[in-house]
Design a protein around this motif. Structure first.
Motif, mmCIF file in Angstrom:
data_model
loop_
_atom_site.group_PDB
_atom_site.id
_atom_site.type_symbol
_atom_site.label_atom_id
_atom_site.label_comp_id
_atom_site.label_asym_id
_atom_site.label_seq_id
_atom_site.Cartn_x
_atom_site.Cartn_y
_atom_site.Cartn_z
ATOM 1 N N LEU B 486 7.478 -6.816 0.757
ATOM 2 C CA LEU B 486 6.048 -7.083 0.897
ATOM 3 C C LEU B 486 5.301 -5.799 1.204
ATOM 4 N N GLU B 487 5.894 -5.036 2.112
ATOM 5 C CA GLU B 487 5.258 -3.796 2.531
ATOM 6 C C GLU B 487 5.110 -2.854 1.333
ATOM 7 N N GLU B 488 6.179 -2.841 0.556
ATOM 8 C CA GLU B 488 6.172 -1.998 -0.657
ATOM 9 C C GLU B 488 4.994 -2.417 -1.543
ATOM 10 N N ARG B 493 -0.452 -2.041 -3.716
ATOM 11 C CA ARG B 493 -1.796 -2.597 -3.847
ATOM 12 C C ARG B 493 -2.817 -1.705 -3.170
ATOM 13 N N THR B 494 -2.414 -1.219 -1.968
ATOM 14 C CA THR B 494 -3.337 -0.393 -1.217
ATOM 15 C C THR B 494 -3.690 0.847 -2.031
ATOM 16 N N SER B 495 -2.674 1.446 -2.634
ATOM 17 C CA SER B 495 -2.980 2.664 -3.409
ATOM 18 C C SER B 495 -3.863 2.308 -4.605
ATOM 19 N N GLN B 496 -3.589 1.101 -5.176
ATOM 20 C CA GLN B 496 -4.460 0.661 -6.270
ATOM 21 C C GLN B 496 -5.885 0.492 -5.779
ATOM 22 N N LEU B 497 -5.953 -0.165 -4.588
ATOM 23 C CA LEU B 497 -7.279 -0.402 -4.000
ATOM 24 C C LEU B 497 -7.959 0.906 -3.684
ATOM 25 N N GLU B 498 -7.134 1.813 -3.146
ATOM 26 C CA GLU B 498 -7.702 3.110 -2.792
ATOM 27 C C GLU B 498 -8.256 3.796 -4.038
#
Lengths: 150, 731
Positions: B486-488, B493-498
């Motif tokens: 999940l963390e991965e 996702r976070t990097s995508q969001l970023e």
């Protein structure tokens, strides 16, 4: 256009890629008879060439630095903040007053500019009259009121 | 069960001893009382005996004196001297002879002398009364000679002689010459005094009636005592009965040895007697007044009988009392024992019940449960534990067997001992452990060692519960793995969001920059057109220039607002403790300066502090208060309240105005971007302010809502979480 040639003394250096904004700025300065020794650099690279006597500014008179630099931030090739950093980190020219004149009021840009030692930060108004007033005030202040070390 | 008074079974010997000692006391009391009575009687008889003895001794002395008096009277009688002289000289004058004869006759008859004899110095009888007696034997003859030669009265002791064969006393009175120069004795009168007549009756008489009382007269003669008088119980004893001095229990012997006073002994018959002994003055006689003890004690016998009966009654009563007491105590003892037994049986039943419940509980557990005593021996275990031991060590635990004997692995023993010892020291020990080498086959378990304490709070053993954690561990591992995945994904996702955020930022930057520049050109060059070529434009041309100018200014405003709105969404928020009252106050004052000349009645309550991002919360107040001022601008009197209310632990802030309000049917549009419920002509605005408010409050995790009625004003509420958020959510 009342701009000077490349090698004579420059009072005001305008770094601006948008010719319409440049024209409006010149119009404001001219109205106040401040447009005699104005040089317009169209991008960041040209501005840096001017400051460091490169390319077409090789033979530029070294004795009289500009009394103010009006610097746009969004520039082709080298950005305005990049130019600002180069100027303010160079001990020989860091005393040249630099005024950021930009279309956007972006907080991060403003903070970064001030951190690098910008002398003033002006957001260009959309309204013509306000724009003219702002530019006139700038020219009058930096050329006639302000003093810099020789 | 609590401590109870231990009631011992009463023992028979105790009661018998009590009764025995009581009886002893009763008997002793009886004996004491009887001896007291005896003493009383003794004293009484002693007094009596003493009185009798005194009386008799006096009488005997008086009798002796009378006899001696008789003799002395005779010695002084000159007539007698002359008469005797006459007789001896052979004159035999009738007068003197008659006188003498009658005198002697008179003595004999009136003074109760048995015989009177007149003898001369040759011991020849001159005259006798009664007449016919012509011989003087010894010892009277010796006494006569002695009396004449010594010229004094001699009294012999009791004796009998061949001539006078019964006991008698001789009193020899010398007859003196009746001359002035010669008073020597020339004859003597012998008085034969027989005690039979006076002395013996005197001795034998007793002043009170008594069957056994008698008086003895004795004297010592060599190594024996001689009885001088006739005895009451034996006849013919006078001068005949002799007893040796060796038997000192005999009162007569005592008397002969010189003892005086009261004495208890046995008399000549061997009968116990009570006596009183006196010496008769002027003699070597002793008088023994005596009475048989038997006579004195006979009346006491009845009393003794009474005492014995009373004593026996008391003893028997005591026997009954102790018997009754014993029966009572025994009954109580058996009753108590019965109750104790009943209690014990009840306790036993309770214990069995508890034991069964405990065993049932233990067995109902799938977890191995067992308990040990201080010597690591099993005191209980359930089948889950037995199965585990079987599985791990192939051993079977048993009650009383040390747990270490059931472990085949030394390191397991050491670990178990360490944990058990800690629990035995009073600590609750929870330890996790595992067995098995391969991760997938590993068995995890948790052992809880709990000290078992007795009522005195001493650790007497340890209870151990083993929990199989394998499933939990497996699930934990699985969960951890899932979390990692999940963390991965989140990172991805976070990097995508970023990236998206960066794009958005670049977009808004270019919107800001790139749209404003042409806009400025449109506005400026229209202005230049009018400035430089205004004289060539007609009225319509100039109006169009105005429209272009104002439209470009409006578009600039729209762009600015849109940028501000997007900035609110992107800005990082730092939650701090903020003073809502100060912020609201300062915002209000700032805004009021732009609406001078208006009559505004403002009421700012004392707002509580809260957690939030100071910059954006300030923006909330700015938008809400400026709206309130804006929509009351057509009022003649404006009332604005900035306040709060507490509801279910939440603080709800609000801004209330009495402005135009809005229709609640358009409420769903209220917080939308570029949504307006009033025309541009009525109230200027782009419909971004409330959208910004909504966005800020949402990012704080709070809520914002409004209530209104057209023409009656509106209230805008918002609430913020009362606890400090760890970090404000990023949109």
């Amino acid at each position: 256009m009342g701009t000077t040639n490349n090698l004579s003394a420059v009072d005001i250096l305008i770094v601006e890629d948008n010719p319409k904004d440049a024209e409006l700025t010149l119009r404001a300065l001219r109205k106040n008879n401040l447009a005699n020794n104005v040089l317009i650099a169209e991008d960041g690279e040209e501005a840096l060439d001017f400051f460091f006597y490169r390319n077409k500014y090789k033979g530029r008179c070294p004795d009289s630095p500009p009394k103010v630099v009006l610097l746009d931030l969004k520039l082709p090739k080298v950005s305005g903040l990049e130019v600002l950093r180069e100027v303010k980190s160079n001990s020989k020219i860091k005393n040249i007053p630099v005024v950021v004149v930009t279309s956007s009021r972006e907080e991060p840009d403003m903070i970064e500019a001030y951190n690098m030692g910008v002398n003033s930060y002006v957001v260009k108004p959309v309204d013509f009259e306000q724009f003219m007033n702002a530019m006139s005030s700038l020219g009058l202040y930096w050329l006639l009121v302000n003093d810099t070390p020789r | 069960m609590g401590k109870k008074y231990r009631f011992k079974k009463p023992r028979n010997i105790t009661f018998i001893s009590i009764w025995f000692f009581y009886s002893l006391i009763v008997i002793a009391g009886g004996i004491f009382y009887y001896s007291y009575l005896q003493n009383e009687a003794d004293e009484k008889v002693n007094e009596e005996l003493s009185a009798v003895a005194d009386l008799k001794a006096g009488q005997i002395e008086r009798w002796m004196k009378e006899r001696v008096g008789d003799g002395h009277l005779l010695m002084k009688n000159k007539m007698v001297s002359e008469a005797v002289d006459d007789l001896i000289s052979g004159k035999h004058s009738g007068y003197f002879t008659d006188y003498l004869r009658s005198l002697m006759e008179a003595y004999r008859v009136s003074y109760e002398y048995r015989i009177l004899r007149l003898a001369d110095s040759q011991i020849r009888i001159l005259m006798a009364s009664p007449s016919g007696d012509s011989l003087i034997g010894n010892p009277a003859g010796r006494d006569v000679a002695k009396a004449i030669s010594e010229n004094r009265l001699i009294i012999s002791d009791f004796h009998s002689s061949p001539v006078i064969p019964y006991p008698h006393i001789d009193m020899v009175v010398p007859i003196r010459r009746n001359k002035e120069v010669d008073t020597s004795a020339f004859a003597a009168m012998v008085f034969v005094i027989s005690p039979q007549e006076t002395l013996y009756p005197l001795i034998e008489s007793w002043p009170t009636p008594s069957k056994t009382s008698e008086t003895l007269l004795v004297r010592r003669e060599g190594d024996s005592v001689l009885f001088l008088n006739e005895l009451r119980h034996f006849k013919e004893t006078a001068l005949k009965l002799r007893l040796p001095l060796t038997d000192k229990s005999i009162p007569a012997v005592r008397a002969a040895l010189g003892f005086e006073g009261s004495f208890k002994g046995k008399d000549y018959r061997g009968v116990p007697v009570i006596t009183n002994i006196r010496r008769i003055k002027g003699t070597n006689w002793y008088m023994v007044a005596k009475v048989d003890s038997h006579e004195i004690y006979t009346p006491l016998r009845f009393q003794a009988g009474a005492i014995i009966i009373i004593c026996l009654l008391l003893i028997v009563a005591a026997g009954f009392a102790t018997g009754y007491l014993r029966r009572n105590l025994e009954t109580r003892y058996y009753q108590l024992q019965y109750e104790t037994e009943k209690e014990r049986a009840a306790a036993e039943t309770r214990y069995r019940e508890q034991y069964n419940i405990l065993r049932g509980l233990n067995e109902s557990s799938e977890m191995p449960i067992f308990s040990l005593d201080r010597n690591y021996r099993y005191t209980s275990f359930n089948s889950a534990h037995a199965n585990t031991m079987k599985k791990i060590y192939d051993t079977s635990p048993d009650l009383g067997v040390s747990i270490f004997d059931c472990m085949t692995n030394e390191s397991d023993r050491e670990l178990a001992k360490k944990n058990i010892d800690r629990a035995l020291a009073g600590e609750k020990v929870v330890e996790e452990a595992f067995s098995g080498e391969q991760e997938l086959q590993r068995i995890y378990f948790e052992e809880t060692h709990n000290p078992i304490v007795n009522d005195s709070n001493e650790v007497v053993g340890v209870a151990v519960v083993v929990r199989d954690l394998t499933r939990r561990k497996q699930m934990e591992n699985e969960l951890r793995r899932m979390n990692d995945i999940l963390e991965e994904k989140v990172k991805e996702r976070t990097s995508q969001l970023e990236a998206a955020n960066r794009e958005l930022e670049a977009f808004s930057y270019s919107v800001s920059h790139d749209l404003r520049a042409p806009l400025r050109a449109i506005h400026s060059f229209t202005s230049i057109l009018r400035e430089d070529y205004g004289n060539r434009l007609n009225e319509e041309g100039l109006r169009i220039c105005d429209i272009i100018e104002s439209s470009s200014v409006h578009l600039g405003q729209l762009i600015d607002d849109l940028l501000a709105f997007s900035r609110v969404g992107r800005a990082t928020m730092k939650p701090v403790r903020i003073d809502m009252e100060a912020i609201a106050g300062s915002v209000y004052n700032e805004l009021l300066s732009g609406s001078e000349g208006r009559d505004v009645k403002i009421n700012i309550m004392k707002l509580p502090r809260t957690w939030g991002d100071a910059t954006t919360i300030r923006l909330v107040w700015t938008n809400l208060i400026s709206n309130a001022l804006k929509y009351t601008s057509k009022n003649t009197n404006t009332e604005i309240t900035i306040g709060y209310e507490q509801h279910k632990g939440e603080t709800i802030y609000y801004v209330k105005d009495n402005g135009v309000g809005f229709d609640m049917k358009y409420y769903h549009k209220l917080f939308g971007v570029f949504q307006r419920l009033h025309s541009q002509k009525e109230f200027e605005g782009n419909g971004v302010g409330l959208a910004i408010v909504y966005r800020i409050i949402s990012r704080h995790g709070g809520k914002v809502w409004a209530e209104s009625k057209p023409g009656e004003g509106s209230v805008f509420f918002f609430s913020l979480p009362s606890v400090k958020p760890n970090e404000v959510e990023q949109e």
